[in-house]
Design a protein around this motif. Structure first.
Motif, mmCIF file in Angstrom:
data_model
loop_
_atom_site.group_PDB
_atom_site.id
_atom_site.type_symbol
_atom_site.label_atom_id
_atom_site.label_comp_id
_atom_site.label_asym_id
_atom_site.label_seq_id
_atom_site.Cartn_x
_atom_site.Cartn_y
_atom_site.Cartn_z
ATOM 1 N N ILE A 74 0.855 -1.189 0.000
ATOM 2 C CA ILE A 74 0.000 0.000 0.000
ATOM 3 C C ILE A 74 0.888 1.235 0.000
ATOM 4 N N GLY A 75 0.500 2.217 -0.805
ATOM 5 C CA GLY A 75 1.195 3.497 -0.828
ATOM 6 C C GLY A 75 0.198 4.633 -0.756
ATOM 7 N N ASN A 76 0.564 5.772 -1.333
ATOM 8 C CA ASN A 76 -0.300 6.945 -1.200
ATOM 9 C C ASN A 76 -1.551 6.859 -2.066
ATOM 10 N N GLU A 77 -1.674 5.779 -2.844
ATOM 11 C CA GLU A 77 -2.921 5.570 -3.581
ATOM 12 C C GLU A 77 -4.030 5.058 -2.675
ATOM 13 N N GLY A 78 -3.670 4.634 -1.449
ATOM 14 C CA GLY A 78 -4.646 3.862 -0.710
ATOM 15 C C GLY A 78 -4.792 4.135 0.769
ATOM 16 N N PHE A 79 -5.035 3.049 1.491
ATOM 17 C CA PHE A 79 -5.558 3.112 2.852
ATOM 18 C C PHE A 79 -5.129 1.853 3.589
ATOM 19 N N VAL A 84 -10.924 -3.014 9.043
ATOM 20 C CA VAL A 84 -11.853 -2.184 9.817
ATOM 21 C C VAL A 84 -13.021 -1.749 8.939
ATOM 22 N N PHE A 85 -12.721 -1.309 7.729
ATOM 23 C CA PHE A 85 -13.772 -0.891 6.800
ATOM 24 C C PHE A 85 -14.734 -2.040 6.512
ATOM 25 N N LEU A 86 -14.207 -3.262 6.465
ATOM 26 C CA LEU A 86 -15.029 -4.432 6.157
ATOM 27 C C LEU A 86 -15.684 -5.041 7.392
ATOM 28 N N LEU A 125 -13.595 3.838 -0.849
ATOM 29 C CA LEU A 125 -13.012 2.691 -0.160
ATOM 30 C C LEU A 125 -13.565 1.374 -0.697
ATOM 31 N N GLN A 126 -14.813 1.371 -1.131
ATOM 32 C CA GLN A 126 -15.341 0.176 -1.790
ATOM 33 C C GLN A 126 -14.547 -0.126 -3.058
ATOM 34 N N ARG A 127 -14.302 0.903 -3.851
ATOM 35 C CA ARG A 127 -13.571 0.723 -5.099
ATOM 36 C C ARG A 127 -12.101 0.387 -4.822
#
Length: 237
Positions: A74-79, A84-86, A125-127
């Motif tokens: 993971i880098g600055n494209e993401g999270f 937790v989101f799921l 975040l879904q995408r």
């Protein structure tokens, strides 16, 4: 916040409308990500989620004999915090900084309380979750079907995309985990690619000399993974 880097260096935060971004901003804290800093640990409650600005975070699976394999980056494209989101509170894996950088951090409880289905961030975040699934699947196929030189070049390109510089530090230990090979094999492939004039790699310091050459030497997986992130995070179907 005035002395901190711009949180919108993170691609997800940069995509938010101003009203939503400003609502979340007070909940975000700037934190440095030192090399090998653990963001969450195996089967322990996830206390914070992260929006990286620079650096590379590695998602690791730890075996019973304590051997380690990387399963995602993971880098600055993401999270960092998809469990937790799921809806999960812990996972049988570890997240840590493999290339130092920085991030915006949010308390897990604040994230659960504030991020709602009607928000743009929720949709992003879904995408992003789908993009991460795509990355993991493509990487699994890559590790099975492509040679170590192609995989090495792919990972170096992905790392450079996230650190935004031609120079960064990568230990041979990390490269062996990333490629799923012994350190002797890492040394051999790094020497081969260095002799080709594509990189310089001395005492863990990686310098990109010929990015076009790396792209030509990489397998197709780099372009596929990048295109999927662009497609999904730019809102395309």
């Amino acid at each position: 916040m005035s002395s901190s880097p711009d949180p919108r260096q993170n691609r997800l935060l940069a995509s938010l409308p101003d009203e939503e971004y400003n609502r979340l901003l007070p909940l975000l804290k700037y934190v440095p990500l030192e090399l090998k800093k653990i963001l969450y640990e195996v089967n322990e409650p996830i206390q914070h989620v992260y929006f990286p600005l620079h650096g590379v975070i590695s998602l690791l699976t730890i075996m019973e004999d304590e051997s380690i394999a990387e399963v995602g980056t993971i880098g600055n494209e993401g999270f960092v915090g998809l469990p937790v989101f799921l809806g999960a509170e812990q996972v049988p894996g570890r997240a840590l900084a493999q290339v130092s950088g920085d991030a915006m951090r949010m308390d897990t409880q604040a994230f659960k309380r504030e991020v709602k289905p009607e928000m743009v961030l929720f949709n992003l975040l879904q995408r992003y979750t789908q993009a991460m699934f795509n990355q993991i699947a493509q990487t699994a196929a890559c590790n099975r079907l492509h040679n170590i030189e192609e995989r090495f070049c792919r990972w170096i390109l992905m790392s450079q995309d996230r650190v935004h510089t031609d120079q960064f530090f990568l230990t041979q230990e990390f490269l062996s985990q990333m490629l799923g090979v012994r350190r002797a094999a890492v040394n051999k492939v790094a020497t081969t690619i260095q002799k080709a004039g594509l990189i310089q790699y001395i005492r863990g310091k990686m310098t990109i000399l010929d990015r076009e050459g790396l792209e030509s030497s990489s397998c197709e997986c780099y372009a596929i993974i990048k295109a999927e992130y662009d497609r999904l995070l730019d809102g395309k179907n």
